[in-house]
Structures are given as structure tokens and as C-alpha cells.
Write an enzyme that holds these catalytic residues in place. Structure first.
Site, PDB file in Angstrom:
ATOM      1  N   LYS C 100       1.754 -13.584   8.449  1.00 57.09           N
ATOM      2  CA  LYS C 100       1.128 -12.628   7.525  1.00 57.09           C
ATOM      3  C   LYS C 100       2.031 -11.396   7.515  1.00 57.09           C
ATOM      4  O   LYS C 100       2.154 -10.687   8.519  1.00 57.09           O
ATOM      5  CB  LYS C 100      -0.283 -12.264   7.976  1.00 57.09           C
ATOM      6  N   GLY C 161     -10.238  -1.860   6.261  1.00 53.50           N
ATOM      7  CA  GLY C 161     -11.225  -1.297   7.172  1.00 53.50           C
ATOM      8  C   GLY C 161     -12.309  -0.473   6.500  1.00 53.50           C
ATOM      9  O   GLY C 161     -13.202   0.045   7.148  1.00 53.50           O
ATOM     10  N   GLY C 188     -11.064  -4.934   3.057  1.00 56.28           N
ATOM     11  CA  GLY C 188     -12.138  -4.274   2.329  1.00 56.28           C
ATOM     12  C   GLY C 188     -13.427  -5.070   2.252  1.00 56.28           C
ATOM     13  O   GLY C 188     -14.476  -4.516   1.900  1.00 56.28           O
TER      14      GLY C 188
END
Lengths: 258, 258, 258, 258
Positions: C100, C161, C188
Site C-alpha cells: 500500500k 481518521g 474516512g
């Protein structure tokens, strides 16, 4: 121009008198707003008889302007009986039969009681009042109030004092579409953009109090709301462009170098 | 007053020239808007040399007003190389080094290409252009563009021509909070209330084209946007009241008959 | 079933390892989530060499389950150069070429840097990595990443977050419509309803970390997200009913007593 | 488990019988939904006496399952008098004193009439009915209905059949916070994510009809709603993480190479 009952208004911005830091600021803000209709809690006015020279007594002095009409409200009453009693006091004390009818039995959420409001409205219309009820954005209730003869309906945009804007927009649209009396969006309008949006949707007027009164500069904020309401009305008249689901460029898009 | 590079603007409403039904209407609307900066697709101007007397030729005549500055845009280019080429043509054709830099490789969604925009911006700044890039509401990209010397950033509110309003509000807030160059919200503004909201959030200006041009009455709509932008700016300066989570009455709520 | 590069997943819920109160809780929550892909900050893993027996060392033990694949992330790197370096460390330390890719130069807002991400992605693909970049919901950037060979794109729903949900929905729709690689909505997602909505829109998977980890009951919340993702996928397959602009009763409405 | 009056439910998903393409599909969908309470328009049932063997006659056969309780509704009535009459017919025809009370005088918008609903509810409670009124998301009306003895309140999420989701969320929150009877969100739920969100907010149940019935695959959609409702309830119990205004990384952010 907006006509409600026997009065005609150049301004579609209605205002209130609560929460201002000082009465002189309030007066200046109301004048800057261009508003011609200002709501006053009967309680503040009624106290006059008892406490001469008090702050409450002063309030009315600051509201004496040729252009400014008073709209007494029944804030603080909990049912239709109290509302009718308060309305009669207001008519006597202020010499006007205009009335913003608001009944909220619950001190926490301040939501209006539609059933009591309908009962009181019917009685007050019979007694010769020009009734503007503050209510939930409930389309059927608005129609029923219209049927008993109210002069306008005042559905809320969001909880009073919340500044959350037009949370009830989907219902305001229905109310505006089917109403035969003016629709004044009341409560929750926290920014000029909210007021503009209500007007763009076709509301006949908006009532703003908290957002002006508690701003860092109430006079400038009042002027901002004045422009926003004028802007929104003009946009309604000029008709908004539809919301598109696919992008459409405003500039030609044939590839530049082709 | 807003200053970008060497120019100072009284109006924070920037406009465009696309999609109007007629050039005379466009001119009247631009004047009603009070706008001092109007973007023009280079392609429409450039055609002048080839088609004298054509509609494209006429465009500039309708834009010759002392107050009106031209902002050529690169609409139609697909990459940084084409953008630089188009910019040079625009500078020559229009005699201005101001440039709205827009690069959208995809003809369907018209989304801007941030990577190409950054490359082109860096080159154009070196070549002496005053660069205003149209970009996604990407806070990091805005900072990087600022670092290469753009005069302002122009993040989109929602897809171009969509009239969907400020869908990117959460990101615009970050961009406004951290930007050291003016932030001009571009694309998606469909109603005066959207423009007012952008200004309330602290945007330095907005660019509106489609919403004015395709309205049933572009001149009145332009005037509505003018008021909305002024209103939003005043509200920003006067500071909005905070959004509350619990209701707070603007009128006293001690029970009326207690 | 979802296929990304060489792996096939039964679960479309990807998870993370940050912010859990205890590693044992984390393990139990990950198992309850049904997730088969879990992202781990390289920094936490890399520390292993230096601090044997430390909490960081323990982390991997709690992640050793046959079904659970690791997805190292480059959180903490500030540019493409650092990202490539971190990726190589991750491949060595964890024995996987999956990555990632996240690059956020700014410690306050944590927004991803699309330009650096594109540069790093191109290099990492060449070096044989299976790259899943975390990026802004920028449709053009997603296409460019696809062109350099990433295995999936991971656009954000709202600031990391923040638990604000799918603030970028209008752009996610475009990304999903045009992407040829899987779209994983990341950042989110604060509630199962957000995850369900992303899946209903046609996202291929979602990545959830904070909303599970900081819940009062992470294990139950993980199970809730599992159901929500399954639900959203089924709804996507069954196709949602369109949103109507006028009411249509589900029960017959010919007046009852007619 | 949810208890309303004398019944206890394992499933918090209530369903309806309108708009399905075929009764066999309806039956399969209802079973897939796990629902234990299904609303039926009295009009469809009442016809039984007159048109034996008709489609209406068949409806009840498809609803005969041990787990499935019937909730007759008064859809089509226009006032309290008609509602009471219809309720008595329903009790006789279906052998249940449970009743979904809905009164909408206007055939276009189908908004419920709160005043008539309150009058009818009071009378029906006296007559021994278990009353579940369908109403606007009006917090004061909900309290008044609670005071006259309804078994639950059923505020709408958005206009019936609109699939617009929880447009009334701000008011549902107040209703849920202050209600002492179960709150069932009815009308407007168009996607499993909407149902999940209602449950996350603390609703006791939701009623879904259109969104299942008009889906391309009602059986799969019913199963999707089942999972969504379970998910939302679990999330409510596990408590959602708060929505943050500033980003907080879930992975450590000390710069990677420091």
C-alpha cells in the site's frame, strides 16, 4: 414585493430581537438588515408595565422606526390556551393584531407543537389576528393551517438556534409547491448562504435572528443577510440552471491542437 | 480588495464567456456581475486570425471594457506541452501574461490532470506568466503549485458544468486554511447560495460561468451572483455563528405564564 | 470474489492494525471482520530487527493466520524516493511484494501527494511490486496510476481518521465508472453504513481501520463492518431502486372508502 | 431482541407487501429478509370477501408463515374517522389488533396528517388496538402519540417511495433521544446503507418496502437489508467512533526515515 394580509414588504428578510449583546447594536443591525418586520417576545414587552425603566422597557424604544413593523411572538407558551391568552396581551400591549404563533412545550429541543398550534391558530384567526405560525416543516400541517386562515406559514429549516441551515429542504420544497399563503422559512438559518438557498427554492421570505445577533459583527452580518436574501430572490426569478449528472464544459472542448 | 500578482480587484466574482445564447447578453451579464476578470477560451480568440468577422472575432469586442481584464484559458489542451504552447499563443493574441491553466485529457468527465498541470505551471511561471491553475480540490497539489510560483489556485467545487455546488467543501477548508496564495473556487457553483457559501468559508474569490450563462435571465442571475459574493465575503469578515448541536432559543423561554 | 493481481479474496473488507488498544483485541477483531488483507505500517514491522521482544515484534505474531495476507504500507514517507526505499525494506522484512503506497508530506492533514505517488508507483511496478496507491479521489490521477500498472486504486472517502464517510462520493462515482482496476475506498469510513454505501456504489472493496480500532467494542464493530460490506455488495448486485423526486406509495392509495 | 406491546422480535427489519412483481417473489423476499412483521394494506385484504379467488385473496396465502406477523395498515384513509373504521375492519378480517395507522389526505405527496393521526391513535388505543402510527419526523408529535398510548412511533426518513434515505436525520436523533416507546424509521429508506445508518443512530427498527420490491432482484435485496439492519444494530451497540474535525492517522506518522 411581498404582501402578507394587509401589509406589503420591500424586504423579504424578517428579523428578531433576541440574543443581541446590546440594544444599540440590535437597532443598528436591524436597520442594516433592511428588514421591515421584526419579531419580539411578548414576555420582554409585557414586563414593561411592571418594571418601568428596565431593559425590557427600553426595547421598544429601539424598535421605533417608521419602516419597522413589530411581530410579537408567543415564545414561552406551552399550549393553545396560553397562546391565545398571550396573543391578547400582545395585541393590547403593542397595538398590533399581527402575531407569530409559537408553541413549544419542551424546553430542551424547542420543537413546535403542531397540534396545539393548529387549535390556537383557528381560534386566533376568529379573534381577528393576523397569524404567522412557526411550525415543523410538515406539508400537511401547513395546508391545514392555511385552511383555518393563517396569513403565512413559518416552517423551520432546522432546530431553532442550531445554525444548521436547511435540513428540511426536501419538505420545504413540497410546502412551497403547494402553499397558497406565503412561506417564511424560520429557524436554523445560520449563514447568508442558507438564506439565499431558501429564497432560491422559492420561499417568500426568511426569518433570521440568532445568526445575526451572535455574530462577531452583527451590523455587518445583518447587511450580509440583506444582500443574500435579495440575491436568492433574484436567482429564483431568473431561474437556476438545472443540476447536471454529467460534466458539461463551459469552454469549447474540441482538442486545442486538432 | 483582492490582490493577485500585479492586479487588484474590487469584485471577488470572476466570470466566463462560455454558453451564453448571444454575445450582447453575455456583455450585459458580465457588466451586471461587476466582475473585473473574465476567462476566455483561447480557441475562440485564436480563431480570429483565420475567420475575420466571424462570431469568434466578435467576442473580444464585447469584452472591451475598462474594468474588465481578460484571463485566457487553455481549455481543450490535453497535456503540459500543449498547455505551454497554447499559453504562448494566448499571450501573443491577447497581450496579457495572465493565464487560467486547465488541462483535462478526458472529454467526458472533464476532470483536470494535476500532474500535467504542475509540470506546465512550473514552466509557465519561468516564462513569466501569471498562472492560475484549475485543479481538483487536492490540498497537497495546491501546496505544490504554490511552491512553483502560481499566483492563485483554482480548486473545483464539483464537476465542471454540474451545478452541484461545493461537494468538495471538506477539502476546500483545508486548502483555504493552508494556502498562502489566493484560493478561487472554480467549477460546480450552480447557485448564488453556493457562491456565498464558498466566500463564507474564506475563499478569496469564485469563478462562475455556466450558472449565469444558461439561466433563463443571465443578466439578473449575474446581478444575483454579485450580491451573493459580496454577502458571503461580509459574512466571512463578520464571522459566522457556530453550528450548535442542541437547540438554543433566540427568545426567552421561561414559561410564559409562570 | 475479488481478484487483485495474483490473489483472490472472499472478503471485500480490508483492514488495518493501527490504534487498537491491545494486540489481542486487534487479532480478535481482525478475525471477526472476516478480512483477508490487513495493512501494516512498515515502521512497526521494521523495528523488529532492533527491538526483539518489543511490542512491535509481537505485532506480526498476532497477524499469523492462514487466511490473513499482509499489506505493508509506507505511512510516514514524504516523497517518492523514501517510498521506494521503504517498499524495498518491506518486501525484505515481510516477504511480500504487495504494497500500500501512501505518501503524505504534511503531518497535519495527512493528505496524499498524488504527484509523488505516481512517480513512486511507476518505479515500484517496474521493480515487481503489486502496488495499491492511497490517493485523493481524483479521477484523472486514478487513470494515470492505472496506466503505469498499479493493481488497484485506493481513493479516500474523506480525510484519514475523520470518520466523516463518503464526502468524495461524486468523484468516487466517476472513478468507479471509468476504472479498469479494482477500486478500494480507503480513509474516512466511520460507520458500517458508510462501508455499505461505498459497496452499493460499486466499489470493489473498502479499507477500514480507525472506525473498528477506536470503537468501544472493536470485535463487535468488526463483525458489523463485515455484514455491512456483504450487504452493500449484494445490494450493488441486486441493483438499487432509483431515487424518486415524487412520492410513490407502496400501498394502494385509492381512497379507502371510495 | 425488540419488544413492542405483547410481541418480541428477533429481526429489526419490518417489511411491506406493496409493489412486488409477483406474489411468489414477494414471499421469497420476505423470507430472505428474516422479517417477522409485515405490513399489509387493508384494502387488499378486505377485497377478499368480495372477490374470492382474486389476486387479493391470494395475498394472505403467501403470508402464512409461523414467524410472520401481519401488521394491517390503513393506507388510503383520509381522516381519523375513516381510519377508525378501517382499523375495525382490519381487526375483524385479519384477527389481529395490531395496526399501522397511516392517514394521508393528499394523493400527490402522501405526507401523513399528524393531527388526524393523533385523534385516531387516541381512539384506537381506547378500543384495544396496538397502534403504530406513521408520521412526520416531528419530535413533539411523537411525544404526544406516546402520551396517548401508542406502542411505537414510525417517523418517516424521507417522502414515501422516494428512496432518498434519512433526510430527517437531525429530527430522528431528537425523537430517538426522547422516546420511551420503540422508534421505527419508515418511508424513504432506499438502500441497505440507509437502514444501517438508522440503526446506528439508535432506531429500534426500520420498515422497508419499495426498495426491496422494485429492485431488480428483490430476494437478494431483502437479504442485503437483513444484513444491513443487523450490522447497524451491532454498530450501535459497539458505539461508533466520533467524527473528527482534524485528520488523525491510523498508522504511525513519525517520518519514516528519521
Amino acid at each position: 414585493m411581498l404582501t402578507i394580509a394587509d401589509k406589503t414588504f420591500h424586504s423579504r428578510l424578517f428579523t428578531g430581537t433576541g440574543k443581541f449583546g446590546a440594544l444599540a447594536i440590535m437597532e443598528e443591525a436591524l436597520l442594516a438588515s433592511g428588514s421591515e418586520l421584526v419579531t419580539v417576545a411578548l414576555r420582554r414587552v409585557d414586563a414593561r408595565a411592571h418594571k418601568n425603566g428596565s431593559e425590557e422597557d427600553q426595547l421598544l424604544k429601539y424598535l421605533r422606526h417608521p419602516r419597522l413593523h413589530l411581530l410579537p411572538n408567543t415564545s414561552g407558551v406551552r399550549n393553545s390556551r396560553e397562546a391565545v391568552f398571550a396573543a391578547e396581551l400582545a395585541r393590547e400591549a403593542l397595538g398590533t393584531n399581527w402575531l407569530k404563533l409559537e408553541i413549544h412545550p419542551d424546553p430542551r429541543w424547542l420543537m413546535p407543537d403542531g397540534v396545539e398550534t393548529l387549535i390556537a391558530a383557528e381560534e386566533l384567526v376568529k379573534r381577528g389576528f393576523v397569524v404567522l405560525p412557526y411550525i415543523h416543516a410538515d406539508p400537511v400541517l401547513c395546508k391545514r393551517l392555511e385552511e383555518v386562515g393563517v396569513a403565512a406559514v413559518m416552517p423551520l429549516g432546522s432546530p431553532i438556534g442550531s445554525n444548521k441551515g436547511l435540513k428540511t429542504a426536501d419538505f420545504l420544497e413540497i410546502i412551497i409547491a403547494q402553499s397558497r399563503v406565503p412561506v417564511v422559512v424560520d429557524a436554523g438559518i445560520g449563514a447568508p448562504s442558507d438564506a439565499a438557498r431558501a429564497m432560491e427554492m422559492g420561499a417568500d421570505a426568511v426569518l433570521v435572528n440568532t445568526a445575526i445577533a451572535v455574530s462577531a459583527d452583527p451590523v455587518k452580518m445583518a447587511a450580509a443577510f440583506r444582500l443574500a436574501v435579495e440575491s436568492g430572490r433574484m436567482a429564483f426569478e431568473a431561474r437556476l440552471a438545472p443540476v447536471a449528472t454529467e460534466a458539461v464544459a463551459s469552454s469549447p472542448l474540441t482538442a486545442f491542437l486538432d
